[in-house]
Write a protein that holds these residues in place. Structure first.
Motif, PDB file in Angstrom:
ATOM      1  N   PRO A  58       6.275 -12.100 -26.676  1.00  0.00           N
ATOM      2  CA  PRO A  58       7.490 -12.261 -25.846  1.00  0.00           C
ATOM      3  C   PRO A  58       7.305 -11.623 -24.480  1.00  0.00           C
ATOM      4  CG  PRO A  58       7.825 -10.545 -27.486  1.00  0.00           C
ATOM      5  CD  PRO A  58       6.484 -11.176 -27.797  1.00  0.00           C
ATOM      6  N   LEU A  59       7.827 -12.276 -23.454  1.00  0.00           N
ATOM      7  CA  LEU A  59       7.756 -11.793 -22.086  1.00  0.00           C
ATOM      8  C   LEU A  59       9.167 -11.539 -21.567  1.00  0.00           C
ATOM      9  CD1 LEU A  59       5.111 -14.319 -20.698  1.00  0.00           C
ATOM     10  CD2 LEU A  59       4.693 -11.993 -21.533  1.00  0.00           C
ATOM     11  N   PHE A  60       9.357 -10.439 -20.852  1.00  0.00           N
ATOM     12  CA  PHE A  60      10.675 -10.053 -20.362  1.00  0.00           C
ATOM     13  C   PHE A  60      10.641  -9.864 -18.846  1.00  0.00           C
ATOM     14  CE2 PHE A  60      10.405  -8.786 -24.763  1.00  0.00           C
ATOM     15  CZ  PHE A  60      11.645  -9.116 -25.281  1.00  0.00           C
ATOM     16  N   LEU A  87      14.883 -11.853 -21.999  1.00  0.00           N
ATOM     17  CA  LEU A  87      13.726 -12.622 -22.450  1.00  0.00           C
ATOM     18  C   LEU A  87      13.419 -13.733 -21.455  1.00  0.00           C
ATOM     19  CD1 LEU A  87      11.648 -13.337 -24.707  1.00  0.00           C
ATOM     20  CD2 LEU A  87      13.396 -14.892 -25.619  1.00  0.00           C
ATOM     21  N   TYR A  88      12.172 -13.806 -21.030  1.00  0.00           N
ATOM     22  CA  TYR A  88      11.753 -14.880 -20.118  1.00  0.00           C
ATOM     23  C   TYR A  88      11.216 -16.070 -20.912  1.00  0.00           C
ATOM     24  CZ  TYR A  88       9.230 -17.356 -16.451  1.00  0.00           C
ATOM     25  OH  TYR A  88       8.771 -18.324 -15.594  1.00  0.00           O
ATOM     26  N   ASP A  89      10.230 -15.816 -21.747  1.00  0.00           N
ATOM     27  CA  ASP A  89       9.637 -16.872 -22.567  1.00  0.00           C
ATOM     28  C   ASP A  89       8.595 -16.216 -23.466  1.00  0.00           C
ATOM     29  OD1 ASP A  89       8.866 -19.402 -23.567  1.00  0.00           O
ATOM     30  OD2 ASP A  89       9.298 -20.336 -21.644  1.00  0.00           O
ATOM     31  N   PHE A  90       7.835 -17.041 -24.156  1.00  0.00           N
ATOM     32  CA  PHE A  90       6.754 -16.537 -24.998  1.00  0.00           C
ATOM     33  C   PHE A  90       5.408 -16.958 -24.410  1.00  0.00           C
ATOM     34  CE2 PHE A  90      10.231 -16.209 -27.934  1.00  0.00           C
ATOM     35  CZ  PHE A  90       9.918 -15.119 -28.723  1.00  0.00           C
ATOM     36  N   ASP A  91       4.446 -16.070 -24.552  1.00  0.00           N
ATOM     37  CA  ASP A  91       3.076 -16.359 -24.150  1.00  0.00           C
ATOM     38  C   ASP A  91       2.362 -16.921 -25.376  1.00  0.00           C
ATOM     39  OD1 ASP A  91       0.468 -16.443 -23.344  1.00  0.00           O
ATOM     40  OD2 ASP A  91       0.375 -14.378 -22.622  1.00  0.00           O
ATOM     41  N   TYR A  92       1.978 -18.219 -25.304  1.00  0.00           N
ATOM     42  CA  TYR A  92       1.390 -18.897 -26.451  1.00  0.00           C
ATOM     43  C   TYR A  92      -0.127 -19.018 -26.349  1.00  0.00           C
ATOM     44  CZ  TYR A  92       6.126 -20.296 -27.777  1.00  0.00           C
ATOM     45  OH  TYR A  92       7.454 -20.295 -28.167  1.00  0.00           O
ATOM     46  N   ARG A  93      -0.739 -18.182 -25.541  1.00  0.00           N
ATOM     47  CA  ARG A  93      -2.195 -18.266 -25.437  1.00  0.00           C
ATOM     48  C   ARG A  93      -2.868 -17.944 -26.769  1.00  0.00           C
ATOM     49  NH1 ARG A  93      -3.163 -14.944 -19.942  1.00  0.00           N
ATOM     50  NH2 ARG A  93      -1.382 -13.808 -20.845  1.00  0.00           N
ATOM     51  N   ASN A  94      -2.219 -17.130 -27.577  1.00  0.00           N
ATOM     52  CA  ASN A  94      -2.659 -16.907 -28.952  1.00  0.00           C
ATOM     53  C   ASN A  94      -1.585 -17.506 -29.857  1.00  0.00           C
ATOM     54  OD1 ASN A  94      -3.550 -16.090 -31.445  1.00  0.00           O
ATOM     55  ND2 ASN A  94      -3.581 -13.897 -30.974  1.00  0.00           N
ATOM     56  N   PRO A  95      -1.741 -18.770 -30.266  1.00  0.00           N
ATOM     57  CA  PRO A  95      -0.673 -19.447 -31.021  1.00  0.00           C
ATOM     58  C   PRO A  95      -0.285 -18.725 -32.311  1.00  0.00           C
ATOM     59  CG  PRO A  95      -2.353 -21.008 -30.288  1.00  0.00           C
ATOM     60  CD  PRO A  95      -2.907 -19.637 -30.042  1.00  0.00           C
ATOM     61  N   ALA A 122      28.032 -20.730 -26.692  1.00  0.00           N
ATOM     62  CA  ALA A 122      26.597 -20.513 -26.511  1.00  0.00           C
ATOM     63  C   ALA A 122      26.223 -19.163 -27.115  1.00  0.00           C
ATOM     64  CB  ALA A 122      26.222 -20.555 -25.033  1.00  0.00           C
ATOM     65  N   LEU A 123      24.995 -19.079 -27.617  1.00  0.00           N
ATOM     66  CA  LEU A 123      24.502 -17.830 -28.188  1.00  0.00           C
ATOM     67  C   LEU A 123      23.014 -17.701 -27.872  1.00  0.00           C
ATOM     68  CD1 LEU A 123      24.635 -15.278 -29.894  1.00  0.00           C
ATOM     69  CD2 LEU A 123      24.466 -16.707 -31.951  1.00  0.00           C
ATOM     70  N   PHE A 124      22.703 -16.894 -26.875  1.00  0.00           N
ATOM     71  CA  PHE A 124      21.325 -16.617 -26.480  1.00  0.00           C
ATOM     72  C   PHE A 124      21.000 -15.200 -26.970  1.00  0.00           C
ATOM     73  CE2 PHE A 124      23.373 -19.253 -23.164  1.00  0.00           C
ATOM     74  CZ  PHE A 124      22.729 -20.453 -23.456  1.00  0.00           C
ATOM     75  N   SER A 125      20.489 -15.105 -28.182  1.00  0.00           N
ATOM     76  CA  SER A 125      20.407 -13.839 -28.907  1.00  0.00           C
ATOM     77  C   SER A 125      19.501 -12.827 -28.240  1.00  0.00           C
ATOM     78  CB  SER A 125      19.912 -14.094 -30.337  1.00  0.00           C
ATOM     79  OG  SER A 125      20.790 -14.952 -31.019  1.00  0.00           O
ATOM     80  N   ARG A 126      19.995 -11.619 -28.130  1.00  0.00           N
ATOM     81  CA  ARG A 126      19.190 -10.488 -27.646  1.00  0.00           C
ATOM     82  C   ARG A 126      18.236 -10.055 -28.748  1.00  0.00           C
ATOM     83  NH1 ARG A 126      20.810  -7.497 -23.220  1.00  0.00           N
ATOM     84  NH2 ARG A 126      22.709  -8.220 -22.176  1.00  0.00           N
ATOM     85  N   SER A 127      16.989  -9.831 -28.382  1.00  0.00           N
ATOM     86  CA  SER A 127      15.977  -9.486 -29.379  1.00  0.00           C
ATOM     87  C   SER A 127      16.154  -8.077 -29.932  1.00  0.00           C
ATOM     88  CB  SER A 127      14.585  -9.632 -28.762  1.00  0.00           C
ATOM     89  OG  SER A 127      14.455  -8.801 -27.621  1.00  0.00           O
ATOM     90  N   GLU A 128      16.867  -7.219 -29.209  1.00  0.00           N
ATOM     91  CA  GLU A 128      17.007  -5.834 -29.678  1.00  0.00           C
ATOM     92  C   GLU A 128      18.018  -5.687 -30.805  1.00  0.00           C
ATOM     93  OE1 GLU A 128      19.213  -6.000 -25.620  1.00  0.00           O
ATOM     94  OE2 GLU A 128      17.486  -6.938 -26.589  1.00  0.00           O
ATOM     95  N   PHE A 129      18.802  -6.730 -31.062  1.00  0.00           N
ATOM     96  CA  PHE A 129      19.760  -6.685 -32.169  1.00  0.00           C
ATOM     97  C   PHE A 129      19.188  -7.487 -33.330  1.00  0.00           C
ATOM     98  CE2 PHE A 129      22.257  -5.850 -28.413  1.00  0.00           C
ATOM     99  CZ  PHE A 129      23.100  -4.830 -28.812  1.00  0.00           C
ATOM    100  N   LYS A 130      18.994  -6.856 -34.473  1.00  0.00           N
ATOM    101  CA  LYS A 130      18.283  -7.480 -35.578  1.00  0.00           C
ATOM    102  C   LYS A 130      19.206  -8.222 -36.544  1.00  0.00           C
ATOM    103  CE  LYS A 130      14.386  -5.852 -34.141  1.00  0.00           C
ATOM    104  NZ  LYS A 130      13.369  -6.746 -33.547  1.00  0.00           N
ATOM    105  N   THR A 131      20.377  -7.690 -36.816  1.00  0.00           N
ATOM    106  CA  THR A 131      21.248  -8.289 -37.832  1.00  0.00           C
ATOM    107  C   THR A 131      22.430  -9.008 -37.208  1.00  0.00           C
ATOM    108  OG1 THR A 131      20.624  -6.544 -39.386  1.00  0.00           O
ATOM    109  CG2 THR A 131      22.577  -7.846 -39.917  1.00  0.00           C
TER     110      THR A 131
END
Length: 310
Positions: free
Chosen positions: A289-291, A276-284, A104-113
């Protein structure tokens, strides 16, 4: 045969609230009222105890029992039975799904490469798994808990990737008959990158869904959606094969088979930091991102009432 009067009766798996409705006057005098999943069922001595002993999450068992009862007695009662424990809570239908896989790989957003995984599955990844099995525009999956059954083990792999993405402007040019669409050739753009992944993972997802009546037809209902999900999950059906974070790590799934609650791999408290919890898609056009602050208690990540922020 007589029924029980309106009231709250407690069983092993929770309680069922009986409410009389406007059709009571058309029924036999002195009869109690009960309806499960919008089906009217006959109620007679000995049956009520059986009803309250059925696990609330076992929606299919309710339907089988109702089918049997409908042929066993000519006295009918109607009303609403709402088990508050799991099956329906404030109009929200619940499910429990077991998932497992080799990697499994649930990528952390703070690592870019170089990709580095979170310690456990994120709520958004769990939502993606459920949507792969069943989704409808009139419903929205909400994750309640993630039970971590296997110990957290990390591993490292190296993969060949490309160092660029296709430009959308070049795609438009190709659609007009000019250019090659900005094709990327791996021999020219290949890069080798390392990833820190999870090994031998197994989770149990507790979730419910909420309804969006504006996007439902007149024949849609919460019971219908839950029945469709249960049937598809039991048969191993899915719109696309679910995976753990990336498509390279497919998973297996089944409905939770045990009678009791899942047991986490450890006892005690573990702080996992921000996740990361999820994304807020109110503005598609610009999802946000929500944490949240993730914590494992006895191997369970409880996200039912966490505070989230961007």
């Amino acid at each position: 045969m007589s029924g029980r009067r309106c009231g709250r009766t407690h069983g092993r798996f929770g309680s069922a609230q009986i409410e009389t409705n406007k059709f009571q006057s058309t029924l036999p005098k002195g009869g109690a009222t009960v309806c499960v999943n919008e089906y009217a069922v006959p109620l007679f001595d000995g049956v009520w105890n059986a009803l309250t002993m059925i696990p609330a999450r076992s929606c299919i068992y309710w339907r089988y029992l109702i089918s049997y009862l409908s042929q066993s007695n000519n006295v009918w009662y109607t009303g609403v039975a709402n088990n508050e424990d799991a099956s329906m809570k404030g109009g929200k239908m619940s499910i429990r799904l077991e998932v497992w896989g080799e990697n499994a790989l649930f990528s952390r957003s703070e690592f870019k490469t170089e990709r580095v995984t979170y310690d456990v599955m994120t709520p958004s990844a769990a939502r993606g798994i459920l949507e792969a099995i069943f989704w409808h525009p009139g419903m929205r999956w909400r994750i309640d808990r993630i039970h971590v059954l296997n110990p957290i083990r990390f591993g490292s792999i190296r993969r060949n990737e490309v160092d660029s993405v296709i430009n959308i402007g070049k795609i438009r040019t190709m659609a007009e008959g000019r250019g090659d669409g900005g094709a990327i050739y791996t021999a020219e753009s290949i890069q080798q990158r390392s990833s820190t992944i999870l090994r031998d993972v197994r989770y149990v997802i507790d979730a419910h869904f909420e309804l969006n009546r504006a996007k439902m037809s007149s024949t849609d209902s919460a019971e219908k959606f839950q029945s469709m999900f249960m049937r598809r999950a039991a048969k191993g059906q899915c719109f696309h094969h679910p995976y753990f974070g990336t498509r390279e790590f497919p998973l297996e799934f089944q409905l939770w088979q045990e009678s009791g609650d899942p047991v986490g791999f450890e006892h005690g408290h573990r702080d996992l930091g921000y996740m990361l919890y999820d994304f807020d898609y109110r503005n598609p056009a610009h999802p946000t991102p929500l944490f949240f602050r993730a914590e494992l208690d006895d191997g369970v990540l409880d996200v039912e009432s966490v505070e989230v922020g961007s």
